[in-house]
Design a protein around this motif. Structure first.
Motif, PDB file in Angstrom:
ATOM      1  N   PHE A   1       0.810  -1.218   0.000  1.00 15.14           N
ATOM      2  CA  PHE A   1       0.000   0.000   0.000  1.00 15.14           C
ATOM      3  C   PHE A   1       0.842   1.267   0.000  1.00 15.14           C
ATOM      4  O   PHE A   1       0.356   2.313  -0.444  1.00 15.14           O
ATOM      5  N   ILE A   2       2.083   1.198   0.441  1.00 13.08           N
ATOM      6  CA  ILE A   2       3.001   2.328   0.221  1.00 13.08           C
ATOM      7  C   ILE A   2       3.193   2.489  -1.287  1.00 13.08           C
ATOM      8  O   ILE A   2       3.098   3.588  -1.835  1.00 13.08           O
ATOM      9  N   GLU A   3       3.446   1.370  -1.952  1.00 10.74           N
ATOM     10  CA  GLU A   3       3.671   1.401  -3.398  1.00 10.74           C
ATOM     11  C   GLU A   3       2.439   1.920  -4.138  1.00 10.74           C
ATOM     12  O   GLU A   3       2.543   2.788  -5.002  1.00 10.74           O
TER      13      GLU A   3
ATOM     14  N   PHE B   1      -8.196   9.725  -3.138  1.00 11.28           N
ATOM     15  CA  PHE B   1      -7.533   8.445  -3.392  1.00 11.28           C
ATOM     16  C   PHE B   1      -7.253   7.618  -2.139  1.00 11.28           C
ATOM     17  O   PHE B   1      -7.231   6.395  -2.215  1.00 11.28           O
ATOM     18  N   ALA B   2      -7.073   8.240  -0.988  1.00 14.55           N
ATOM     19  CA  ALA B   2      -6.815   7.441   0.227  1.00 14.55           C
ATOM     20  C   ALA B   2      -8.011   6.541   0.572  1.00 14.55           C
ATOM     21  O   ALA B   2      -7.831   5.343   0.809  1.00 14.55           O
ATOM     22  N   PRO B   3      -9.249   7.072   0.586  1.00 12.71           N
ATOM     23  CA  PRO B   3     -10.382   6.173   0.840  1.00 12.71           C
ATOM     24  C   PRO B   3     -10.547   5.110  -0.252  1.00 12.71           C
ATOM     25  O   PRO B   3     -10.952   3.978   0.038  1.00 12.71           O
ATOM     26  N   ALA B   4     -10.230   5.467  -1.497  1.00 14.84           N
ATOM     27  CA  ALA B   4     -10.341   4.486  -2.585  1.00 14.84           C
ATOM     28  C   ALA B   4      -9.346   3.349  -2.383  1.00 14.84           C
ATOM     29  O   ALA B   4      -9.693   2.168  -2.558  1.00 14.84           O
TER      30      ALA B   4
ATOM     31  N   VAL C   1      -6.260  -4.884   7.082  1.00 18.49           N
ATOM     32  CA  VAL C   1      -6.820  -3.593   6.659  1.00 18.49           C
ATOM     33  C   VAL C   1      -6.102  -2.456   7.398  1.00 18.49           C
ATOM     34  O   VAL C   1      -5.788  -1.417   6.806  1.00 18.49           O
ATOM     35  N   LEU C   2      -5.811  -2.650   8.666  1.00 18.18           N
ATOM     36  CA  LEU C   2      -5.065  -1.630   9.420  1.00 18.18           C
ATOM     37  C   LEU C   2      -3.647  -1.472   8.869  1.00 18.18           C
ATOM     38  O   LEU C   2      -3.127  -0.353   8.790  1.00 18.18           O
ATOM     39  N   ALA C   3      -3.027  -2.581   8.470  1.00 16.41           N
ATOM     40  CA  ALA C   3      -1.696  -2.514   7.849  1.00 16.41           C
ATOM     41  C   ALA C   3      -1.775  -1.764   6.517  1.00 16.41           C
ATOM     42  O   ALA C   3      -0.874  -0.987   6.183  1.00 16.41           O
ATOM     43  N   ASP C   4      -2.851  -1.994   5.760  1.00 13.82           N
ATOM     44  CA  ASP C   4      -3.057  -1.256   4.513  1.00 13.82           C
ATOM     45  C   ASP C   4      -3.152   0.242   4.801  1.00 13.82           C
ATOM     46  O   ASP C   4      -2.526   1.053   4.112  1.00 13.82           O
ATOM     47  N   ALA C   5      -3.911   0.618   5.816  1.00 10.00           N
ATOM     48  CA  ALA C   5      -4.076   2.027   6.179  1.00 10.00           C
ATOM     49  C   ALA C   5      -2.736   2.635   6.602  1.00 10.00           C
ATOM     50  O   ALA C   5      -2.426   3.779   6.248  1.00 10.00           O
ATOM     51  N   PHE C   6      -1.948   1.870   7.336  1.00  8.98           N
ATOM     52  CA  PHE C   6      -0.625   2.349   7.744  1.00  8.98           C
ATOM     53  C   PHE C   6       0.263   2.566   6.519  1.00  8.98           C
ATOM     54  O   PHE C   6       0.988   3.563   6.429  1.00  8.98           O
TER      55      PHE C   6
ATOM     56  N   ALA D   1      -0.779   5.737   4.848  1.00  7.45           N
ATOM     57  CA  ALA D   1      -0.293   6.895   5.616  1.00  7.45           C
ATOM     58  C   ALA D   1       1.186   7.153   5.344  1.00  7.45           C
ATOM     59  O   ALA D   1       1.597   8.307   5.164  1.00  7.45           O
ATOM     60  N   ILE D   2       1.984   6.102   5.283  1.00  9.73           N
ATOM     61  CA  ILE D   2       3.413   6.281   4.981  1.00  9.73           C
ATOM     62  C   ILE D   2       3.582   6.807   3.557  1.00  9.73           C
ATOM     63  O   ILE D   2       4.387   7.703   3.308  1.00  9.73           O
ATOM     64  N   GLY D   3       2.812   6.263   2.625  1.00  6.39           N
ATOM     65  CA  GLY D   3       2.893   6.712   1.245  1.00  6.39           C
ATOM     66  C   GLY D   3       2.455   8.155   1.049  1.00  6.39           C
ATOM     67  O   GLY D   3       2.791   8.784   0.047  1.00  6.39           O
ATOM     68  N   MET D   4       1.705   8.691   2.003  1.00  9.21           N
ATOM     69  CA  MET D   4       1.237  10.074   1.931  1.00  9.21           C
ATOM     70  C   MET D   4       2.267  11.073   2.472  1.00  9.21           C
ATOM     71  O   MET D   4       2.079  12.279   2.323  1.00  9.21           O
ATOM     72  N   LEU D   5       3.323  10.576   3.084  1.00 11.23           N
ATOM     73  CA  LEU D   5       4.334  11.489   3.612  1.00 11.23           C
ATOM     74  C   LEU D   5       4.933  12.311   2.480  1.00 11.23           C
ATOM     75  O   LEU D   5       5.054  11.837   1.350  1.00 11.23           O
ATOM     76  N   PRO D   6       5.334  13.547   2.756  1.00 10.15           N
ATOM     77  CA  PRO D   6       5.909  14.380   1.699  1.00 10.15           C
ATOM     78  C   PRO D   6       7.261  13.837   1.234  1.00 10.15           C
ATOM     79  O   PRO D   6       8.023  13.306   2.029  1.00 10.15           O
TER      80      PRO D   6
END
Length: 134
Positions: free
Chosen positions: A55-57, A74-77, A102-107, A110-115
């Motif tokens: 999910f980071i990728e 895109f995050a909710p998608a 699912v929680l690991a996916d959300a994590f 979140a990491i992929g959203m970092l600047p």
């Protein structure tokens, strides 16, 4: 010979490439999440690490493919995709539903959203994106 920075900037602006890579990744993840076969691919012994990396990728590819798209879209998608994978796995006899996945996916999202600096380059409009381009 072109400067490496120019090559990187050109690569980061190739939205069709990133869109294709995203759809290929989604298809590969969907296949791997639903197959009963064992494939010799690099992965972690901990399934949650695999989910985080995937999910980071997906998040980074989404951000490169559509750099101006808001994370509110895109995050909710992406999280819905992860939830859908778990729902499909719940129907398979050799898989099971896991809220921890699912929680690991959300994590991972979140990491992929970092600047990171590459996205600033990808977001910058170039002449091809200009309404005044010839």
């Amino acid at each position: 010979m072109p400067h490496p920075r120019n090559l990187i900037e050109t690569l980061l602006r190739m939205r069709r490439l990133w869109q294709a890579a995203l759809f290929i990744s989604i298809a590969a993840i969907l296949f791997l999440a639903t197959t009963s076969a064992s494939y010799p691919i690099p992965s972690s012994d901990n399934d949650k690490v695999n989910h985080i990396i995937a999910f980071i990728e997906l998040t980074i590819l989404t951000r490169l493919a559509w750099p101006r798209l808001s994370a509110l879209w895109f995050a909710p998608a992406l999280l819905s995709f992860g939830l859908m994978l778990e729902a499909v796995q719940a129907t398979l006899p050799y898989r099971h539903f896991s809220m921890a996945d699912v929680l690991a996916d959300a994590f991972g999202i979140a990491i992929g959203m970092l600047p990171w600096p590459g996205l600033r380059i990808a977001r910058q409009a170039d002449l091809r994106d200009s309404p005044d381009s010839v």
